[in-house]
Design a protein around this motif. Structure first.
Motif, short mmCIF file in Angstrom:
data_model
loop_
_atom_site.label_atom_id
_atom_site.label_comp_id
_atom_site.label_asym_id
_atom_site.label_seq_id
_atom_site.Cartn_x
_atom_site.Cartn_y
_atom_site.Cartn_z
N SER A 83 -39.55 -10.70 21.80
CA SER A 83 -39.01 -10.67 23.16
C SER A 83 -39.61 -11.76 24.05
CB SER A 83 -39.22 -9.29 23.80
OG SER A 83 -40.60 -9.07 24.06
N GLN A 84 -40.74 -12.37 23.63
CA GLN A 84 -41.38 -13.43 24.41
C GLN A 84 -40.82 -14.82 24.06
OE1 GLN A 84 -45.53 -12.97 23.40
NE2 GLN A 84 -45.90 -11.57 25.09
N ILE A 85 -40.12 -14.94 22.97
CA ILE A 85 -39.66 -16.25 22.50
C ILE A 85 -38.30 -16.56 23.14
CG2 ILE A 85 -39.01 -17.61 20.47
CD1 ILE A 85 -40.94 -15.85 18.83
N PRO A 86 -38.22 -17.63 23.93
CA PRO A 86 -36.98 -17.95 24.63
C PRO A 86 -35.78 -18.17 23.70
CG PRO A 86 -38.78 -19.34 25.43
CD PRO A 86 -39.30 -18.58 24.25
N GLU A 87 -36.02 -18.67 22.50
CA GLU A 87 -34.92 -18.95 21.57
C GLU A 87 -34.32 -17.68 20.96
OE1 GLU A 87 -37.57 -22.47 21.91
OE2 GLU A 87 -37.96 -20.39 21.42
N VAL A 88 -35.01 -16.55 21.08
CA VAL A 88 -34.52 -15.29 20.51
C VAL A 88 -33.56 -14.64 21.50
CG1 VAL A 88 -35.15 -12.97 19.74
CG2 VAL A 88 -36.56 -14.93 19.08
N LEU A 89 -32.29 -14.49 21.08
CA LEU A 89 -31.29 -13.83 21.92
C LEU A 89 -31.33 -12.32 21.75
CD1 LEU A 89 -28.20 -16.16 21.35
CD2 LEU A 89 -29.68 -16.03 23.36
N ALA A 90 -31.58 -11.87 20.52
CA ALA A 90 -31.57 -10.43 20.24
C ALA A 90 -32.29 -10.16 18.93
CB ALA A 90 -30.13 -9.93 20.16
N CYS A 91 -32.76 -8.93 18.80
CA CYS A 91 -33.31 -8.48 17.51
C CYS A 91 -33.07 -6.97 17.40
CB CYS A 91 -34.79 -8.83 17.37
SG CYS A 91 -35.87 -8.08 18.58
N HIS A 92 -33.00 -6.50 16.18
CA HIS A 92 -32.75 -5.08 15.94
C HIS A 92 -33.25 -4.70 14.56
CE1 HIS A 92 -30.75 -1.20 15.59
NE2 HIS A 92 -30.66 -1.24 16.91
N THR A 93 -33.72 -3.46 14.43
CA THR A 93 -34.15 -2.94 13.13
C THR A 93 -33.03 -3.14 12.11
OG1 THR A 93 -35.66 -1.34 14.10
CG2 THR A 93 -34.80 -0.81 11.91
N ALA A 94 -33.42 -3.54 10.91
CA ALA A 94 -32.45 -3.87 9.85
C ALA A 94 -31.81 -2.62 9.26
CB ALA A 94 -33.17 -4.66 8.75
N GLN A 95 -30.69 -2.84 8.60
CA GLN A 95 -30.06 -1.79 7.81
C GLN A 95 -30.94 -1.47 6.60
OE1 GLN A 95 -27.05 -0.11 8.54
NE2 GLN A 95 -27.40 -1.13 10.51
N ARG A 96 -30.74 -0.30 6.03
CA ARG A 96 -31.60 0.16 4.94
C ARG A 96 -31.65 -0.83 3.77
NH1 ARG A 96 -31.07 6.22 3.15
NH2 ARG A 96 -32.12 6.35 5.13
N HIS A 97 -30.51 -1.42 3.41
CA HIS A 97 -30.48 -2.33 2.26
C HIS A 97 -31.20 -3.65 2.54
CE1 HIS A 97 -26.87 -3.35 4.58
NE2 HIS A 97 -26.97 -4.58 4.06
N HIS A 98 -31.56 -3.93 3.81
CA HIS A 98 -32.33 -5.12 4.16
C HIS A 98 -33.78 -4.79 4.52
CE1 HIS A 98 -28.36 -7.31 5.13
NE2 HIS A 98 -28.87 -7.82 4.03
N GLY A 99 -34.19 -3.54 4.38
CA GLY A 99 -35.58 -3.17 4.67
C GLY A 99 -35.73 -2.04 5.66
N GLY A 100 -34.66 -1.67 6.33
CA GLY A 100 -34.72 -0.54 7.26
C GLY A 100 -35.77 -0.73 8.34
#
Length: 195
Positions: A150-167
């Protein structure tokens, strides 16, 4: 030396007694800087080694191992964020931070995001782990990872992954376009609107 001067000198020195020994003993205690002096020296050395990494190691709101990581900047369209949450975008790069110390993870995450943005990579997967057994608190790396993203200006969004990508042990990251991609996009749109 004149005789009068010599007589005066000998008269003045008449009550002076020679030293008992003529050897100079070295001091046994070495100079040791105080804690304050050491702290100032360390601060000066760190100031000389400029670190462009602005990610904070200060206080973090602790997450639980199975908490969802979610962050979205204002202006990100809901449809784009929904597709990110659902893992519908192609993942162009992955960073594995499992087993890294906080200091290592901070450096790796910062460098990884900067490199991906520079290269025009938009969608990433970060493996931070769940941290069920991490000390001194569970999910400490996950908590800091969420804060740093959330501190990195280049990051627009992030979200917990789906189960098949690591959950819960991973999250998707969407980066903004770099300058070249923005220029290309403007050119594409300007050609579309020309008669």
């Amino acid at each position: 030396m004149a005789t009068d001067d010599l007589d005066d000198f000998l008269q003045e020195m008449a009550d002076v007694k020679p030293l008992q020994h003529n050897e100079v003993e070295p001091e046994t205690s070495e100079f040791k800087p105080t804690l304050a002096q050491l702290a100032r020296r360390e601060a000066a050395e760190q100031a000389m080694e400029y670190d462009a990494n602005y990610l904070s190691m200060e206080y973090v709101d602790l997450l639980k191992p199975d908490d969802v990581v979610d962050y979205k900047k204002d202006g990100v369209q809901e449809g784009v964020y929904r597709n990110l949450r659902l893992g519908k975008y192609q993942l162009d790069a992955t960073l594995n931070m499992l087993g890294k110390s906080l200091v290592e993870a901070r450096k790796h995450l910062f460098d990884f995001i900067q490199d991906c943005h520079q290269r025009g990579i938009r969608t990433l997967l970060i493996h931070h782990g769940m941290g069920r057994n991490s000390k001194p608190h569970p999910a400490i790396l996950k908590s800091y990872c969420a804060k740093w993203l959330s501190q990195i200006p280049e990051v627009l969004a992030c979200h917990t992954a789906q189960r098949h990508h690591g959950g819960y042990a991973a999250c998707y990251v969407l980066l903004q376009k770099n300058q070249q991609q923005k220029r290309d996009n403007r050119e594409r749109h300007s050609k579309r609107h020309q008669p």
